[in-house]
Design an enzyme around this catalytic site. Structure first.
Site, short mmCIF file in Angstrom:
data_model
loop_
_atom_site.label_atom_id
_atom_site.label_comp_id
_atom_site.label_asym_id
_atom_site.label_seq_id
_atom_site.Cartn_x
_atom_site.Cartn_y
_atom_site.Cartn_z
N CYS A 2 0.74 -1.18 0.07
CA CYS A 2 0.09 -0.16 0.03
C CYS A 2 0.69 1.17 -0.12
O CYS A 2 1.87 1.51 0.73
CB CYS A 2 -1.00 0.10 1.12
SG CYS A 2 -2.08 -1.27 1.24
N ARG A 27 4.06 -0.10 -4.78
CA ARG A 27 3.85 -0.66 -3.32
C ARG A 27 2.66 -1.64 -3.30
O ARG A 27 2.22 -2.12 -2.32
CB ARG A 27 3.85 0.54 -2.32
CG ARG A 27 5.09 1.13 -2.15
CD ARG A 27 4.76 2.41 -1.15
NE ARG A 27 4.61 1.92 -0.03
CZ ARG A 27 5.71 1.38 1.02
NH1 ARG A 27 6.79 2.00 0.91
NH2 ARG A 27 5.16 1.08 2.19
N TRP A 75 -2.50 -3.18 -1.68
CA TRP A 75 -2.08 -4.31 -1.86
C TRP A 75 -3.10 -5.10 -0.71
O TRP A 75 -2.82 -4.68 0.16
CB TRP A 75 -0.39 -4.49 -1.49
CG TRP A 75 -0.21 -6.00 -1.74
CD1 TRP A 75 0.15 -6.57 -2.96
CD2 TRP A 75 0.05 -7.02 -0.74
NE1 TRP A 75 0.48 -7.92 -2.96
CE2 TRP A 75 0.44 -8.35 -1.57
CE3 TRP A 75 -0.43 -7.21 0.43
CZ2 TRP A 75 0.73 -9.52 -0.89
CZ3 TRP A 75 -0.33 -8.25 1.20
CH2 TRP A 75 0.16 -9.35 0.53
N ASN A 101 -2.19 1.62 5.70
CA ASN A 101 -1.25 0.71 5.20
C ASN A 101 -0.65 -0.30 6.39
O ASN A 101 -0.64 0.05 7.33
CB ASN A 101 0.14 1.11 4.68
CG ASN A 101 1.18 0.29 4.23
OD1 ASN A 101 0.97 -0.85 4.18
ND2 ASN A 101 2.14 0.69 4.50
N GLY A 102 -1.02 -1.63 6.26
CA GLY A 102 -0.80 -2.55 7.59
C GLY A 102 -1.90 -3.34 7.96
O GLY A 102 -2.81 -3.58 6.70
N GLU A 476 18.51 -17.10 -6.67
CA GLU A 476 18.28 -15.70 -6.98
C GLU A 476 17.44 -15.68 -8.49
O GLU A 476 16.40 -15.19 -8.86
CB GLU A 476 19.21 -14.81 -7.01
CG GLU A 476 18.93 -13.38 -7.47
CD GLU A 476 17.92 -12.59 -6.67
OE1 GLU A 476 17.24 -13.34 -5.64
OE2 GLU A 476 17.51 -11.63 -7.40
N LYS A 480 13.68 -14.88 -9.71
CA LYS A 480 13.23 -13.70 -10.59
C LYS A 480 12.51 -14.14 -11.68
O LYS A 480 11.41 -13.56 -12.02
CB LYS A 480 14.49 -13.17 -11.41
CG LYS A 480 15.44 -12.23 -10.46
CD LYS A 480 14.97 -10.71 -10.32
CE LYS A 480 14.23 -10.60 -9.18
NZ LYS A 480 15.16 -10.39 -7.78
N GLU A 483 8.93 -14.64 -10.22
CA GLU A 483 8.03 -13.75 -9.74
C GLU A 483 7.68 -12.95 -11.14
O GLU A 483 6.62 -11.95 -11.31
CB GLU A 483 8.58 -12.59 -8.75
CG GLU A 483 9.87 -12.03 -9.23
CD GLU A 483 10.52 -11.25 -7.89
OE1 GLU A 483 11.74 -10.96 -7.85
OE2 GLU A 483 9.43 -10.73 -7.26
N HIS A 499 20.01 -36.34 -6.04
CA HIS A 499 19.26 -36.75 -4.85
C HIS A 499 17.80 -36.65 -4.92
O HIS A 499 17.18 -36.68 -4.07
CB HIS A 499 19.89 -35.98 -3.60
CG HIS A 499 21.12 -36.55 -3.27
ND1 HIS A 499 21.82 -37.57 -2.72
CD2 HIS A 499 22.45 -35.46 -3.34
CE1 HIS A 499 23.21 -37.39 -2.81
NE2 HIS A 499 23.37 -36.33 -3.20
N LYS A 596 6.23 -4.28 -3.84
CA LYS A 596 7.82 -4.07 -3.39
C LYS A 596 7.93 -3.96 -1.80
O LYS A 596 9.19 -4.64 -1.69
CB LYS A 596 7.99 -2.61 -4.02
CG LYS A 596 9.45 -2.43 -3.77
CD LYS A 596 10.28 -3.05 -5.03
CE LYS A 596 11.63 -2.68 -4.92
NZ LYS A 596 12.36 -3.55 -5.56
C1 AGP Z 1 12.66 -9.76 -5.08
O1 AGP Z 1 12.84 -9.57 -6.37
C2 AGP Z 1 11.69 -9.47 -4.30
N1 AGP Z 1 10.72 -8.17 -4.67
C3 AGP Z 1 11.55 -9.78 -2.87
O2 AGP Z 1 12.20 -11.18 -2.57
C4 AGP Z 1 12.48 -8.69 -1.85
O3 AGP Z 1 13.51 -8.88 -1.98
C5 AGP Z 1 12.03 -9.01 -0.09
O4 AGP Z 1 10.72 -9.00 -0.26
C6 AGP Z 1 12.87 -8.57 0.64
O5 AGP Z 1 12.56 -6.81 0.47
P1 AGP Z 1 13.51 -6.00 1.25
O6 AGP Z 1 14.62 -5.91 0.80
O7 AGP Z 1 12.94 -4.72 1.16
O8 AGP Z 1 13.48 -6.45 2.69
#
Ligand code: AGP
Length: 601
Positions: A2, A27, A75, A101-102, A476, A480, A483, A499, A596
């Site tokens: 949010c 956000r 969100w 937000n929250g 990683e 990527k 997502e 394994h 985000k």
């Molecule tokens: C990665 O592409 C994501 N957006 C997500 O995993 C992100 O790194 C994670 O939510 C942690 O966020 P932060 O670094 O703001 O704590």
């Protein structure tokens, strides 16, 4: 999670509010809405729409002229992403609007009591309980909205940033925060409230941090901050070090692409002035272990950090998923150094793990990208990454700079514990200094990879293999792709394949393999792992610093110290995920279901 923006000043509020929402849309983008006072004492003008901000903008017809207003981009947590559940929420008279937000944890109990008193609810949200509560509290406090907000905050459980505006007193916007971000933008005859400085960066670079459980009341010419008992508090002012262009796409088709290309600069900025030592005021000698806590991409950076800090500093390092950490009551004490890593500095899972560690007397050294963020403020020391604003939901340049922070901490530990010679430190420093140019070199040669990636756009699943630091890099790469491309993707340690995971390989399964430094024993082992998947029909894309005969597709990266290889090898992985998302017609910067900054647990 949010985005929240409020404006009160000399201009028409609609422009800065919508502009702020545009910059905060990263956000959350389940819905967007605004509240603007129409006429003193009359119901507020409200427009809200599910979906992206564009839907709201399209729906906005003639709006009343007003010098104040609030806006929200959501969100969804409680209640689906519908028009009705969109913020702002109104009291029964339609004169008080609230955005949030929250999560309000005790909202059901509050709603039950408010409904008994006759309040009518329209949405399924937790937020709506707060606007009704605030409406009653305002009456009890003779129309003083800030006093009402203080009263209400004491009754709330959970995490929140709240902003409210009332039609009877339209120049005032009142905000409050607990565990969620809120900053004040200090303008000239105008003031702002927002979740992130990006919302008002084109209007002012002067900002004010708000602390935990503080309430702020802004008008065009005043800013009053109090704690929940009503005592005045002096907030901490700071200057924003980047400008509005940093938060624009600047000719790139997506923020993510721009941010991929900004990595050489972000790395250089994070290194600058730090290779001769860090000014951290931390006594490294007192620690017998280090625990890194983080989520998602930041966690993957922490995994790489473990290899570097243990190797150079000869100290045990554990890396923990922040969301799991406190629930298993881990053993730690004042001899533990805890390193939370967070781009936003607001991730709730990481913040809660940090607080748990603090309660056990551990020292906290956070790695954050956002100045004045909650995680940074609650730490004993902070090593800021200098990635600049990262707008795309998928993290790229923040990851690169988190890796650099890990190396800098590894070097600092070794310096303080005397585990490396001066010559070794000099050599590592030189290698770090060469990274920006090496990343640049990769970026200059990625074009063919974009073509190759498109060939796999219909693959059912993509696997990533790595060994040593190549393993977290593989994780990683898979994160990527998941997502952004919404494809099944998994990262594996090469040796682990036999394994179980090798059963996933079928004719044509794309496997991206990250080769360790050539000539090493690890490289030989990895070469065998590649042959194993090829023998079962996989199509292998190899990322390596030297030719690899068995590769179906080959991506060359410059030679580098093995520990620093993730800084380079992750770049093609980012490009693959980006290109795949474009090829599949996905929204690159705002992938579905994500936000985000994850400010709920
Ligand atoms: C990665 O592409 C994501 N957006 C997500 O995993 C992100 O790194 C994670 O939510 C942690 O966020 P932060 O670094 O703001 O704590």
């Amino acid at each position: 999670m949010c985005g929240i923006v409020g404006y009160t000043g000399k201009d028409s509020a609609l422009t800065p509010v919508i502009e702020g929402l545009r910059r905060l849309e990263y956000r959350g983008y389940d819905s967007a809405g605004i509240a603007i006072p129409a006429e003193i004492g009359k119901p507020l003008f409200i427009e809200k729409r599910s979906g992206k901000l564009k839907n709201l903008e399209d729906a906005l017809g003639k709006t009343p002229k007003s010098n104040s207003g609030i806006g929200h981009t959501r969100w969804a947590t409680h209640g689906g992403p519908t028009d009705t559940n969109a913020h702002p929420h109104l009291d029964n008279e339609g004169k008080l609007a609230l955005i949030h937000n929250g999560i309000i944890e005790n909202y059901e109990q509050l709603r039950y009591e408010l409904e008994k008193k006759g309040h009518k609810f329209k949405s399924e949200t937790d937020t709506e309980s707060v606007v009704h509560l605030l409406s009653d509290a305002r009456k009890e406090n003779n129309g003083d909205l800030a006093a009402a907000m203080r009263q209400v905050c004491k009754q709330l459980k959970g995490s929140f940033t709240l902003l409210a505006i009332h039609a009877d007193d339209p120049t005032h916007i009142v905000g409050a925060r607990r565990n969620s971000p809120l900053v004040v933008g200090i303008g000239d005859g105008e003031n702002f409230l927002a979740s992130d400085v990006a919302a008002f960066i084109s209007h002012t670079k002067k900002a004010l941090e708000l602390g935990q459980d503080q309430v702020v009341d802004i008008t065009p010419t005043s800013i009053e901050v109090t704690d929940l008992s009503g005592q005045k508090v002096t907030g901490k002012e700071f200057e924003i070090s980047w400008d509005a262009t940093a938060a624009e796409r600047g000719g790139f088709s997506h923020f993510m692409l721009k941010e991929i290309y900004e990595q050489p600069k972000a790395i250089a900025d994070t290194l600058i002035g730090r290779l001769s030592g860090l000014d951290l005021k931390i006594k490294f000698k007192k620690f017998n272990k280090i625990v890194i806590i983080a989520c998602g991409t930041a966690y993957n950076a922490g995994l790489v950090g473990k290899y570097a800090i243990e190797k150079w500093g000869n100290i045990p390092v554990d890396v923990e998923l922040a969301s799991e950490y406190r629930y298993r009551e881990p053993s730690l004490d004042k001899k533990t150094l805890v390193i939370p890593i967070s781009q936003s500095g607001e991730t709730m899972d990481t913040l809660m793990a940090l607080r748990y560690a603090k309660s056990k007397n551990a020292t906290i050294l956070s790695v954050c990208n956002t100045n004045g963020s909650t995680i940074a403020r609650e730490s004993d020391a902070v090593l800021y990454t200098h990635a600049g604003p990262e707008i795309a939901v998928a993290s790229t340049k923040a990851f690169a700079t988190q890796l650099i922070a890990m190396y800098l901490i590894g070097l600092e530990v070794s310096r303080k514990l005397g585990t490396l010679t001066k010559n070794e430190i000099k050599q590592i420093s030189e290698e770090l200094n060469q990274l920006p140019a090496k990343v640049e070199q990769i970026l200059e040669t990625v074009e063919p990879l974009r073509q190759t990636t498109r060939k796999f756009k219909s693959a059912e699943s993509v696997l990533f293999l790595g060994r040593h630091v190549g393993y977290p890099t593989a994780l990683e790469g898979a994160l990527k792709l998941k997502e952004l491309a919404y494809m099944h993707a998994e990262g594996f340690a090469g040796g682990e394949l036999k394994h179980g995971p090798i059963a996933l390989i079928d004719q044509g399964t794309p496997v991206v393999a990250i080769m360790p430094t050539s000539g090493s024993l690890l490289a030989e082992k990895m070469a065998s792992n590649i042959q194993e998947v090829k023998a079962r029909g996989a199509i292998v894309i190899v990322i390596s610093e030297s030719d690899f005969a068995g590769a179906d597709h080959f991506i060359r990266i410059p030679k580098v110290n093995q520990l620093m290889q993730p800084v380079l090898s992750v770049v093609p992985l980012q490009v693959i995920a980006y290109e795949m998302a474009v090829a599949r017609g996905n929204d690159v910067d705002q992938p579905r279901n994500l936000a985000k900054s994850v400010t709920v647990e």
